[in-house]
Design a protein around this motif. Structure first.
Motif, short mmCIF file in Angstrom:
data_model
loop_
_atom_site.label_atom_id
_atom_site.label_comp_id
_atom_site.label_asym_id
_atom_site.label_seq_id
_atom_site.Cartn_x
_atom_site.Cartn_y
_atom_site.Cartn_z
N ASP A 1 -24.14 36.54 6.46
CA ASP A 1 -24.43 37.97 6.62
C ASP A 1 -25.74 38.12 7.37
OD1 ASP A 1 -22.18 38.64 5.13
OD2 ASP A 1 -23.30 38.57 3.25
N THR A 2 -25.71 38.83 8.51
CA THR A 2 -26.90 39.04 9.32
C THR A 2 -27.24 40.52 9.31
OG1 THR A 2 -26.26 37.19 10.73
CG2 THR A 2 -27.91 38.69 11.59
N THR A 3 -28.51 40.82 8.97
CA THR A 3 -28.95 42.21 8.94
C THR A 3 -30.29 42.33 9.67
OG1 THR A 3 -30.07 41.85 6.81
CG2 THR A 3 -27.84 42.72 6.73
N ALA A 4 -30.49 43.46 10.34
CA ALA A 4 -31.76 43.73 11.01
C ALA A 4 -32.77 44.17 9.94
CB ALA A 4 -31.57 44.83 12.05
N VAL A 5 -33.99 43.64 10.04
CA VAL A 5 -35.02 43.93 9.04
C VAL A 5 -36.37 44.14 9.73
CG1 VAL A 5 -33.94 42.68 7.13
CG2 VAL A 5 -35.43 41.46 8.69
N THR A 6 -37.29 44.77 9.01
CA THR A 6 -38.67 44.86 9.45
C THR A 6 -39.43 43.69 8.84
OG1 THR A 6 -39.33 46.20 7.55
CG2 THR A 6 -38.55 47.38 9.53
N LEU A 7 -40.65 43.47 9.29
CA LEU A 7 -41.43 42.34 8.75
C LEU A 7 -41.69 42.49 7.25
CD1 LEU A 7 -44.09 41.37 11.43
CD2 LEU A 7 -42.31 39.96 10.47
N ASP A 8 -42.02 43.71 6.80
CA ASP A 8 -42.29 43.91 5.37
C ASP A 8 -41.03 43.69 4.54
OD1 ASP A 8 -44.93 44.52 5.91
OD2 ASP A 8 -44.51 46.67 6.14
N ASP A 9 -39.90 44.21 5.02
CA ASP A 9 -38.64 44.03 4.31
C ASP A 9 -38.23 42.56 4.30
OD1 ASP A 9 -36.39 44.86 2.91
OD2 ASP A 9 -35.20 45.16 4.74
N LEU A 10 -38.50 41.88 5.40
CA LEU A 10 -38.20 40.44 5.49
C LEU A 10 -38.97 39.66 4.44
CD1 LEU A 10 -36.86 38.12 7.19
CD2 LEU A 10 -39.00 38.06 8.46
N ALA A 11 -40.26 39.95 4.30
CA ALA A 11 -41.09 39.25 3.32
C ALA A 11 -40.59 39.48 1.90
CB ALA A 11 -42.54 39.69 3.46
N GLU A 12 -40.22 40.73 1.59
CA GLU A 12 -39.73 41.03 0.24
C GLU A 12 -38.42 40.30 -0.05
OE1 GLU A 12 -39.38 45.24 -0.18
OE2 GLU A 12 -41.49 45.60 0.31
N ARG A 13 -37.50 40.34 0.89
CA ARG A 13 -36.19 39.70 0.66
C ARG A 13 -36.32 38.19 0.51
NH1 ARG A 13 -31.50 42.60 4.21
NH2 ARG A 13 -31.94 44.73 3.60
N ILE A 14 -37.13 37.58 1.35
CA ILE A 14 -37.29 36.12 1.27
C ILE A 14 -38.00 35.74 -0.02
CG2 ILE A 14 -38.50 34.17 2.32
CD1 ILE A 14 -37.62 35.21 5.01
N ALA A 15 -38.97 36.53 -0.46
CA ALA A 15 -39.65 36.23 -1.72
C ALA A 15 -38.67 36.28 -2.89
CB ALA A 15 -40.79 37.22 -1.94
N VAL A 16 -37.75 37.24 -2.89
CA VAL A 16 -36.75 37.34 -3.96
C VAL A 16 -35.81 36.14 -3.93
CG1 VAL A 16 -34.74 38.67 -4.75
CG2 VAL A 16 -36.85 39.85 -4.14
N ILE A 17 -35.38 35.76 -2.73
CA ILE A 17 -34.47 34.61 -2.61
C ILE A 17 -35.15 33.33 -3.07
CG2 ILE A 17 -33.22 33.17 -0.95
CD1 ILE A 17 -32.78 35.76 0.70
N LEU A 18 -36.40 33.14 -2.66
CA LEU A 18 -37.12 31.92 -3.03
C LEU A 18 -37.48 31.90 -4.51
CD1 LEU A 18 -39.42 31.35 0.06
CD2 LEU A 18 -37.33 30.14 -0.55
N GLU A 19 -37.56 33.06 -5.14
CA GLU A 19 -37.82 33.11 -6.57
C GLU A 19 -36.64 32.53 -7.35
OE1 GLU A 19 -38.26 36.75 -9.53
OE2 GLU A 19 -39.84 36.69 -8.01
N ARG A 20 -35.42 32.82 -6.85
CA ARG A 20 -34.21 32.31 -7.50
C ARG A 20 -33.92 30.87 -7.10
NH1 ARG A 20 -29.96 36.25 -5.65
NH2 ARG A 20 -31.50 37.73 -4.98
N ARG A 21 -34.12 30.56 -5.82
CA ARG A 21 -33.84 29.21 -5.31
C ARG A 21 -35.03 28.73 -4.48
NH1 ARG A 21 -28.32 29.57 -2.26
NH2 ARG A 21 -29.53 31.15 -1.21
N PRO A 22 -36.02 28.11 -5.11
CA PRO A 22 -37.24 27.76 -4.39
C PRO A 22 -37.07 26.67 -3.33
CG PRO A 22 -37.35 27.05 -6.68
CD PRO A 22 -36.09 27.82 -6.53
N ASP A 23 -36.00 25.89 -3.37
CA ASP A 23 -35.81 24.81 -2.41
C ASP A 23 -35.02 25.24 -1.18
OD1 ASP A 23 -37.16 23.14 -4.10
OD2 ASP A 23 -35.36 22.37 -5.07
N THR A 24 -34.78 26.53 -1.01
CA THR A 24 -34.00 27.01 0.13
C THR A 24 -34.80 26.85 1.42
OG1 THR A 24 -32.93 28.64 -1.30
CG2 THR A 24 -32.72 28.97 1.07
N PRO A 25 -34.25 26.14 2.42
CA PRO A 25 -34.98 25.98 3.67
C PRO A 25 -34.95 27.28 4.50
CG PRO A 25 -32.88 24.82 3.76
CD PRO A 25 -33.02 25.36 2.37
N VAL A 26 -36.01 27.49 5.28
CA VAL A 26 -36.11 28.67 6.15
C VAL A 26 -36.17 28.18 7.59
CG1 VAL A 26 -37.49 30.68 6.75
CG2 VAL A 26 -37.29 30.00 4.37
#
Length: 145
Positions: free
Chosen positions: A82-107
């Motif tokens: 799933d690909t979605t357009a995001v702003t930098l602030d929204d990007l930081a929030e979403r990635i922080a939530v994902i990494l909270e659940r799965r900290p070993d996820t590569p970026v």
């Protein structure tokens, strides 16, 4: 004289399963998935820079978070197809939530070769604030002329 399969007038139940219909269904599903799999690939069209590099080893059980920067400088987040357009602030929030659940996820960052270097640095800084320890920069192998 009674044979080994004769039981006083009763038929012995057959202990074999006919797998031919199962094989037919599996072959049809295989063909369907072979045809539809290339169509499921979606993403943002970016012209990646070419460089000689070694592939990054990622865990097989986790899909990487992919961040795209298109030629216009817009950011796109892709996770699990799933690909979605995001702003930098929204990007930081979403990635922080994902990494909270799965900290070993590569970026992985897919930056178009036409964008300014400062925009990639800003993205890397935003990812660092979101808690990303390691970022992979994606490139294409050089084309021999």
């Amino acid at each position: 004289m009674q044979g080994p399969f004769h039981r006083g007038g009763q038929r012995r139940p057959m202990a074999e399963i006919n797998v031919v219909p199962f094989i037919d269904v599996m072959l049809v599903l295989l063909v369907i998935f072979m045809i539809t799999a290339p169509m499921l690939t979606q993403g943002v069209q970016v012209d990646l820079p070419q460089a000689t590099s070694e592939p990054i080893e990622t865990p097989e059980d986790s899909d990487p978070i992919q961040v795209y920067v298109d030629p216009e400088g817009n950011y796109h987040l892709s996770l699990g197809g799933d690909t979605t357009a995001v702003t930098l602030d929204d990007l930081a929030e979403r990635i922080a939530v994902i990494l909270e659940r799965r900290p070993d996820t590569p970026v992985m960052v897919h930056g178009d070769r036409q964008i300014a270097y400062g925009q990639v640095v800003t993205l890397m800084s935003t990812l660092q604030r979101a808690g990303v320890a390691n970022v992979g920069l994606v490139s294409e192998p050089p084309q021999d002329e």
